[in-house]
Write a protein that holds these residues in place. Structure first.
Motif, mmCIF file in Angstrom:
data_model
loop_
_atom_site.group_PDB
_atom_site.id
_atom_site.type_symbol
_atom_site.label_atom_id
_atom_site.label_comp_id
_atom_site.label_asym_id
_atom_site.label_seq_id
_atom_site.Cartn_x
_atom_site.Cartn_y
_atom_site.Cartn_z
ATOM 1 N N ASN A 1 0.362 61.744 -48.284
ATOM 2 C CA ASN A 1 1.827 61.938 -47.690
ATOM 3 C C ASN A 1 2.178 60.250 -48.256
ATOM 4 O O ASN A 1 3.214 59.635 -48.201
ATOM 5 C CB ASN A 1 2.195 62.435 -46.312
ATOM 6 C CG ASN A 1 1.993 63.607 -45.948
ATOM 7 O OD1 ASN A 1 2.192 64.381 -47.566
ATOM 8 N ND2 ASN A 1 2.401 63.667 -45.207
ATOM 9 N N ARG B 1 8.660 61.316 -52.005
ATOM 10 C CA ARG B 1 9.502 62.121 -52.041
ATOM 11 C C ARG B 1 10.823 61.681 -51.135
ATOM 12 O O ARG B 1 11.149 61.209 -50.536
ATOM 13 C CB ARG B 1 9.672 63.509 -50.987
ATOM 14 C CG ARG B 1 10.368 64.023 -50.441
ATOM 15 C CD ARG B 1 8.611 65.864 -50.590
ATOM 16 N NE ARG B 1 8.202 66.285 -51.255
ATOM 17 C CZ ARG B 1 9.120 66.497 -52.860
ATOM 18 N NH1 ARG B 1 10.252 67.061 -52.916
ATOM 19 N NH2 ARG B 1 8.015 66.855 -53.442
ATOM 20 N N SER C 1 3.357 59.854 -52.057
ATOM 21 C CA SER C 1 4.140 60.200 -51.865
ATOM 22 C C SER C 1 5.412 59.613 -52.297
ATOM 23 O O SER C 1 6.279 58.457 -51.753
ATOM 24 C CB SER C 1 4.618 61.832 -51.113
ATOM 25 O OG SER C 1 6.096 62.647 -51.541
ATOM 26 N N GLY D 1 8.520 63.372 -56.915
ATOM 27 C CA GLY D 1 9.158 64.305 -55.182
ATOM 28 C C GLY D 1 10.314 62.548 -55.223
ATOM 29 O O GLY D 1 11.716 62.698 -54.468
#
Length: 273
Positions: free
Chosen positions: A5, A10, A8, A35
């Motif tokens: 994570n 995002r 990421s 993302g």
């Protein structure tokens, strides 16, 4: 947060100047795949629209801002448009730049007869085209107390490469600016604001293919010198920059600041022996 994570992007808003260029094309696609919401900043509206369509075809979110990195007011207008749409700016990639034909000094050309004005234009585009957006978008990140800025350096910022005087001077300036800004922003605004640089090796693109390859696909003499000086014994592909790009923007690089990362197949590390 798990390690995966941390890589990421995002939900992060990433601004890419020079997004209509060759490297910019790979950058914006990679960011969308990671993302991010991508602000495509460049001077070529047609290419910017193509980048937008590519991102949207992937299900990503992006916007186009036609602007000039050397014009501070143009950058401020771009900043305001991005903030009005997304409300924050989490990252900036200063990808605008490149060499100028008149600033290239050929092997048979008198160094002292070269056009100094063209050399100054190359310095302006590559160095001030990094400084101006950093001052405009960096202020937003400083006010937020977080953000990641990535500048684009070059092999020429570490070793002298013939012919490209203005480009060499500018990219050395980019490395110095990266270190200075990384230090000052952290000291003034805390440890959530980072500035780093990526120094690409020599990458084969459609734009430079005729300069680096012969009609039969073999390397030109200059390209062969780069290949022979690279332990990987080949030129790079722009997509091979994207892993480093995403990493430096992500939370996984939270303690990386003021660094220039060479993505060059080992060119900068090798003595040639």
């Amino acid at each position: 947060m798990s390690i995966l994570n941390k890589f990421s992007l995002r939900g992060k808003v990433i601004v890419v100047t020079g997004a209509t260029g060759i490297l910019g094309k790979s950058f914006v696609i990679a960011l969308a795949e990671a993302g991010a919401r991508v602000a495509i900043v460049g001077r070529n509206a047609e290419r910017a629209a193509e980048r937008l369509a590519s991102i949207e075809s992937l299900g990503g979110e992006a916007m186009v801002v036609v602007a000039d990195v050397l014009n501070e007011e143009s950058m401020k207008d771009a900043r305001d448009l991005i903030l009005s749409k997304w409300g924050s700016i989490d990252g900036l990639i200063n990808a605008a730049g490149g060499n100028i034909p008149g600033a290239t000094i050929g092997p048979d050309q008198d160094i002292f007869a070269s056009n100094v004005q063209d050399t100054l234009k190359a310095i302006e585009l590559n160095l001030f085209g990094t400084i101006v957006p950093t001052h405009v978008f960096g202020k937003v990140m400083a006010d937020q107390g977080s953000g990641s800025i990535i500048n684009i350096a070059s092999l020429s910022s570490s070793q002298a490469i013939t012919r490209v005087l203005g480009y060499t001077v500018a990219k050395n300036g980019v490395v110095g600016f990266t270190k200075w800004m990384a230090s000052e922003l952290a000291l003034r605004y805390g440890d959530k604001l980072r500035v780093n640089a990526i120094a690409p090796g020599v990458f084969l693109t459609e734009q430079n293919r005729t300069l680096l390859t012969n009609p039969d696909g073999s390397y030109t003499e200059r390209a062969q010198k780069f290949v022979c000086g690279t332990p990987f014994s080949r030129l790079g592909d722009p997509e091979e920059l994207c892993g480093t790009l995403v990493y430096l923007l992500s939370d996984a690089a939270a303690f990386v600041n003021g660094e220039t990362v060479y993505v060059d197949g080992g060119f900068n590390a090798w003595s040639g022996v």
